[in-house]
Design an enzyme around this catalytic site. Structure first.
Site: not given
Length: 469
Positions: A240-242
């Site tokens: 996830s880019k989070r």
RNA sequence: GACCCCAUCGUCUAGUGGCCUAGGACAUCAGCCUUUCACGCUGAAAACACGGGUUCGAGUCCCGUUGGGGUCGCCA
């Protein structure tokens, strides 16, 4: 045909390794084919796009030495053109106005879900006369997509993928506020920029079918697609880019070298026989879409680590010093001693990352008296201490201080003491470095210098006396 | 749920019907080297998800099952 590729991230977060690999593949493919590589920021969603994200992407790419041709293109700057194309589609009857409210669409999806049908827009405004249009609602513009037949994606890595047109709906081209959506903007920009190959994550595979429909409505040639599998986390779940830990920036701060990251990323989903260590130049010579695998890879830090260790070992000493200097001066209030440079060949061989390199050179930076860690303390028994005292005078008598003179002194000393070299080296190492591991003891002593070595030796003796040993 | 994609050692992968008693790398373990650690070297353990076909012959082709992933926004 001239090759033009592009990396088109949305500026909504950091540059993560999945994005970095997509950029790498695009860049490699362009360079391989003497083509162009374009960086285009997909910022049509102004609410989520930020300048910080753009900066993070740019600096991440720069750090990886992935350069692009021309200026960074901001997709939002081409808004007029996107709208123009939407209007062309409208007047050619390839698009229409849709007056559905968000609530109405939500209900539609809900019903479709319950009925087990594809969850798509049903095209209810497709053929309605404009006289039905409510006056107080601003419409979206939707593509009049084919309802029957199939759309086939000819993909360089996925092969031929057929999607039934009944699975695809009339996608929104222009939002009710008049702004273009990604789907339209990407097609228009790719066309206008003469993008020949679209290399991107396979989360876009379905989008390819939709975008092909736009191309054909416009009568434009379809670019060549290559959808590469996503990179998964260790647990198999999508990265996830989070998660900041997966960002290029975080690897940089953890002390990884860009060439190691590139090499690692290259081998994730692409192979050239049994080759593992591949220089960027070799990668440019070898890269091809046909060798990209179709199955998703898991991110494995120990592999990256071992590649990094390799690139650390072969890295230029001076360069490593430059890399490490800013971090060094942040932690100490004096300029690093020359020993940091002279010992670099031995130090880098023992360090998997720049961070480890700094840790491993810490004994050179510490001021006397040294902290002796627990493991090292074990080598400083009272017997060892008295041995060290005799060694002090032996070392003191060395006229010219060098690795070889120190070595012969130590070997002679071992003979007179009737001890193995190891029984001397370990307590000595503990005393002068405060640790049980370090580079070779002769080099360490030489790098420390005679004065510092003797003083550190004396420190150990006085500390021991103080503690009543 | 619908549609699409994928499936070789723990991980990344080689493999494009016979060269495969499946190769390499990382990690793991054992040993050698050795002043410690690391490097290096030697060796060990470790995989074709399952079931059916096709074929003289299948890891490689086909079908199914299972498992994983992706997509279904007026996000990109």
């Amino acid at each position: 045909m001239s090759v033009v590729t592009r990396f088109a991230p949305s500026p909504t977060g950091v540059l993560h390794i999945g994005g970095a690999r997509t950029a790498l593949f695009n860049w490699l493919f362009a360079r391989r084919n003497n083509g162009q590589f374009i960086l285009r920021i997909e910022d049509t969603d102004t609410n989520r796009s930020t300048d910080e994200a753009v900066k993070a992407i740019v600096s991440g790419l720069e750090w990886l030495n992935i350069d692009w041709d021309g200026n960074v293109v901001s997709q939002s700057s081409r808004c007029e053109r996107h709208i123009e194309v939407a209007n062309t589609l409208l007047s050619a009857d390839h698009a229409y106005r849709c007056y559905c409210s968000p609530e109405e669409l939500r209900l539609m999806r809900e019903e479709a879900r319950l009925a087990g049908r594809p969850i798509i827009y049903d095209g209810r405004w497709r053929d309605r006369p404009s006289s039905d249009a409510p006056s107080n609602v601003s419409p979206t513009i939707r593509l009049k997509a084919p309802r029957t037949g199939k759309t086939v994606i000819r993909d360089e890595v996925q092969g031929e993928v057929c999607i039934d047109n009944s699975e695809l709906d009339d996608m929104v081209l222009l939002r009710s506020n008049g702004t273009p959506t990604y789907m339209l903007a990407a097609v228009v920009d790719d066309h206008d920029m003469n993008i020949s190959h679209i290399i991107r994550g396979d989360d876009h595979l379905n989008n390819a079918a939709r975008q092909i429909q736009i191309y054909s409505a416009l009568g434009w040639p379809v670019p060549i697609y290559a959808h590469i599998p996503l990179i998964h986390g260790v647990d198999g779940a999508r990265l996830s880019k989070r998660h900041g830990a997966d960002s290029v920036e975080s690897f940089r701060h953890s002390g990884y070298l860009p060439e190691a990251v590139n090499n690692y990323l290259l081998r994730l989903g692409w192979a050239h026989g049994d080759d593992e260590i591949i220089s960027i130049q070799q990668a440019i010579n070898w890269f091809d879409l046909g060798s990209v695998g179709r199955s998703p890879a898991r991110f494995d830090i120990s592999r990256l680590m071992s590649m990094n260790a390799h690139y650390m070992r072969i890295a230029d000493d001076e360069r490593l010093y430059e890399e490490v200097l800013p971090l060094l001066t942040k932690n100490i209030d004096h300029t690093p001693p020359d020993s940091v440079k002279t010992l670099m060949p031995q130090l880098k061989e023992r360090s998997k990352t720049l961070v480890e390199l700094i840790e491993n050179m810490s004994f050179l930076l510490s001021k006397r008296p040294l902290d002796i860690d627990e493991d090292a303390q074990k080598f400083l028994s009272s017997d060892s201490l008295s041995m060290l005292e005799r060694l002090h005078s032996k070392l003191d008598s060395i006229p010219t201080w060098s690795p070889t003179s120190v070595e012969s002194a130590l070997r002679e000393f071992a003979v007179t003491e009737e001890l193995k070299l190891g029984s001397i080296a370990q307590p000595l190492r503990a005393a002068v470095t405060g640790r049980k591991i370090s580079p070779g003891i002769f080099e360490v002593l030489a790098a420390l210098g005679k004065t510092e070595t003797l003083e550190r030796l004396s420190d150990v003796a006085t500390t021991a006396t103080k503690n009543g040993n």
